[in-house]
Design a protein around this motif. Structure first.
Motif, PDB file in Angstrom:
ATOM      1  N   ASN A   1       0.753  -1.579   0.269  1.00 26.58           N
ATOM      2  CA  ASN A   1       0.597  -0.036   0.267  1.00 26.58           C
ATOM      3  C   ASN A   1       0.696   1.230   0.393  1.00 26.58           C
ATOM      4  O   ASN A   1       0.728   2.639  -0.518  1.00 26.58           O
ATOM      5  N   ILE A   2       2.030   1.356   0.548  1.00 28.99           N
ATOM      6  CA  ILE A   2       2.976   2.048   0.727  1.00 28.99           C
ATOM      7  C   ILE A   2       4.218   2.259   0.251  1.00 28.99           C
ATOM      8  O   ILE A   2       4.930   0.681   0.971  1.00 28.99           O
ATOM      9  N   LEU A   3       4.852   3.136  -0.541  1.00 23.80           N
ATOM     10  CA  LEU A   3       6.191   2.186  -0.985  1.00 23.80           C
ATOM     11  C   LEU A   3       7.361   3.816  -1.630  1.00 23.80           C
ATOM     12  O   LEU A   3       6.797   4.762  -1.648  1.00 23.80           O
ATOM     13  N   ALA A   4       8.579   3.216  -0.785  1.00 24.70           N
ATOM     14  CA  ALA A   4       9.238   4.238  -1.423  1.00 24.70           C
ATOM     15  C   ALA A   4      10.638   3.932  -1.405  1.00 24.70           C
ATOM     16  O   ALA A   4      11.290   2.426  -1.018  1.00 24.70           O
ATOM     17  N   ILE A   5      10.667   3.752  -2.865  1.00 24.63           N
ATOM     18  CA  ILE A   5      11.973   3.306  -3.433  1.00 24.63           C
ATOM     19  C   ILE A   5      13.160   4.430  -4.569  1.00 24.63           C
ATOM     20  O   ILE A   5      12.409   5.455  -4.969  1.00 24.63           O
TER      21      ILE A   5
END
Length: 614
Positions: free
Chosen positions: A553-557
């Motif tokens: 649901n939440i992605l930081a990359i």
């Protein structure tokens, strides 16, 4: 000659022959409209103008308005002509740290950021050297015990140097210990002013909803004893109570808490606001906040995510939906004055409210919510295991603990905050007998380079926060943590190995953050076989594994090149749930068309790092 001078004098206008003394160098601080503080402000200012008074102590109950008063005094220096060269503000708080007080003073007198790396003794010499040549005012907020001015480096105010020290505290004894020449008690509000404040917080609509409510409201206001914090908190809690029964119930509940001393006079009043929260979920969420240290800026987003992993936000199964419930709870606690805003992204607990929640846990929630909280207590060693083996939630964050060597047996422990310590070693057996641990925060332990293999025993873990640690390798033993909903690997610049098929094993993962890994670190650490490592710098193998995370649901990359970005954008899961994107080491062109990211529906943050050619 004398005649010429006389002629000039008769023709000139000499009402003002010199400029007024300029205001001192002072940082104006935000402050709410003071409530009936004008006379106290004038009293303090008279002491400031008195050459015989060097140290002034302001004391009174928590929540009575001491910080507001000190802030008003601070700001008055910016508008009132005076001959002070600098005005310095420093928050002290319980379990104060001399070094941090020195850092705040150093910022005010212009020392560089690198100066903070000096020892306490060196800082004291530097501060003393600067302030001894100036006429200064130092404002210290929230003293709980004597502060050694020599240790900090503050010259003692005297008639000779003309400087001033003004501080706030809850205790008259501290005024004596600090050598205050003038001790001023910050009194609670007179009944008339208290009623005005209470009316303002309740609102005319509620007060006029029934002819008998104003009289009942006056009784409630009287029970607050003129304490502004209580008047504001309970006034807002009653703002929507429009029936006589609700007001009579409020009066009865307050009457049962008519106890003589501060802990018994203030906390029961504040507990009324806690009792008035609409459900058990909101109460649990408030109590959860006391796991953070006093005066701590709590990130709202992180707080809600922890609540979600704890199972407190039980209305929704997905974090993207649960955030709405979390935001509602945060806003409700803000409205009830049980939390305070600290900018756009943070909240704080007033120290009295935090003490009140700890008191509630101790007195009323022993069986339901047994907490062990030593956050910000300057611990250098882990607490005695026997003191916390029965607790449900534990926080020893923001201390100086370096080693966890025990093997605790904690069958009830659900929450463990170990962040912001100096951890270097965690014994292999430390996690062996904590079978129900749900949230583990190890963030900002800059000396932590290795996770113990025993972490595999935490089979109930749903949140693992390793952000801003110096861990170099994720152990394959993490594979057993199949219930993980949140994994934060952001700001882990030394992370050089993520084993293959580890991330893909976290099939319930909803929140995943990974930060930039320095390429120089990767070049220096080529020992890991490439086929066993998905952290190879361009994140392509990692992204391939992430495609199986259907709950994400939440992605930081971070993304390193246009080819990787195109592959990333081609996958619907990533397009739908990416909230933060970091473009790192882009060297393919001098321009970047941000329109290529228009399909990232939830993108909130876009960061460019080491993209010199752009």
């Amino acid at each position: 000659m004398l005649q010429e001078i006389s002629d000039h004098k008769s023709k000139g206008a000499f009402e003002k022959v010199a400029e007024d003394q300029p205001a001192a160098s002072v940082v104006v601080r935000p402050v709410e409209q003071p409530v009936a503080l004008e006379s106290t402000i004038q009293k303090v200012w008279s002491c400031i103008e008195d050459k015989d008074v060097g140290i002034i102590g302001l004391y009174g109950l928590g929540g009575v308005g001491k910080t507001t008063l000190l802030t008003q005094i601070n700001n008055k220096f910016s508008t009132t002509p005076n001959d002070f060269k600098v005005v310095i503000w420093a928050l002290v708080s319980k379990d104060y740290d001399v070094g941090k007080i020195q850092d705040r003073i150093g910022e005010s007198i212009g020392f560089l950021e690198t100066w903070k790396n000096k020892s306490v003794d060196q800082k004291a010499v530097d501060i003393y050297g600067i302030l001894s040549d100036k006429r200064f005012v130092v404002l210290l907020d929230d003293l709980w015990e004597r502060v050694d001015l020599n240790q900090v480096g503050i010259p003692k105010p005297s008639q000779e140097n003309g400087s001033k020290l003004i501080f706030t505290t809850r205790y008259l004894e501290v005024c004596g210990e600090m050598g205050a020449r003038k001790k001023i008690k910050v009194e609670c509000l007179e009944p008339e002013k208290a009623w005005e404040l209470f009316q303002d917080k309740v609102g005319d609509e509620t007060l006029n909803s029934h002819p008998d409510i104003p009289n009942l409201a006056k009784q409630v206001a009287e029970r607050c004893g003129g304490l502004p914090l209580a008047l504001i908190t309970i006034g807002r809690a009653m703002a929507c109570k429009t029936t006589l029964g609700e007001w009579k119930y409020a009066i009865e509940m307050l009457k049962r808490c008519a106890l003589p001393k501060m802990e018994n006079e203030v906390f029961p009043l504040l507990k009324f606001s806690y009792d008035n929260l609409p459900d058990a979920t909101m109460k649990c969420c408030l109590l959860y906040c006391c796991l953070h240290p006093e005066d701590y800026c709590i990130p709202k987003k992180r707080l809600v995510e922890y609540w979600f992993c704890e199972g407190l936000l039980n209305q929704f199964d997905r974090i993207s939906d649960a955030q709405m419930q979390g935001d509602y709870i945060v806003n409700s606690l803000l409205s009830a004055c049980l939390l305070e805003r600290d900018g756009e992204y943070f909240v704080k607990m007033h120290d009295v409210i935090r003490d009140m929640t700890l008191w509630i846990i101790r007195e009323f929630e022993v069986t339901e919510n047994n907490f062990f909280v030593k956050a910000g207590a300057q611990l250098c060693e882990e607490p005695d295991v026997k003191a916390w083996e029965r607790v449900k939630r534990m926080s020893v964050m923001k201390n100086n603990i370096k080693v966890l060597k025990e093997t605790p047996k904690c069958p009830n422990l659900r929450t463990l905050f170990l962040g912001q310590n100096e951890l270097k070693v965690i014994s292999n057996g430390f996690f062996q007998f904590i079978p129900h641990l749900t949230v583990l925060d190890l963030s900002r332990n800059f000396g932590l380079r290795v996770l113990p293999k025993g972490i595999s025993e935490l089979i109930s873990l749903e949140c693992l926060d390793l952000s801003a640690t110096f861990i170099e390798e994720l152990p394959i033993e993490l594979k057993s943590l199949t219930k993980l909903k949140m994994l934060d690997l952001s700001y882990m610049h030394n992370l050089s190995k993520i084993p293959r098929q580890l991330i893909s094993n976290f099939v319930k993962l909803q929140i995943f953050r990974i930060g930039r890994i320095f390429r120089m670190w990767l070049l220096q650490n080529r020992d890991y076989p490439n086929e066993d490592n998905v952290s190879n710098g361009d994140n392509e193998k990692l992204m391939e594994e992430m495609k199986g995370l259907q709950c994400l649901n939440i992605l930081a990359i971070p993304i390193h090149n246009m080819l990787s970005l195109e592959g990333f954008m081609s996958f619907n899961l990533f397009r739908c749930w990416t909230q933060a994107l970091q473009l790192t080491d882009f060297r393919e062109s001098k321009a970047f068309n941000v329109l290529c990211l228009e399909n990232l529906e939830r993108l909130k943050a876009l960061e460019f790092l080491c993209c010199e050619s752009l």
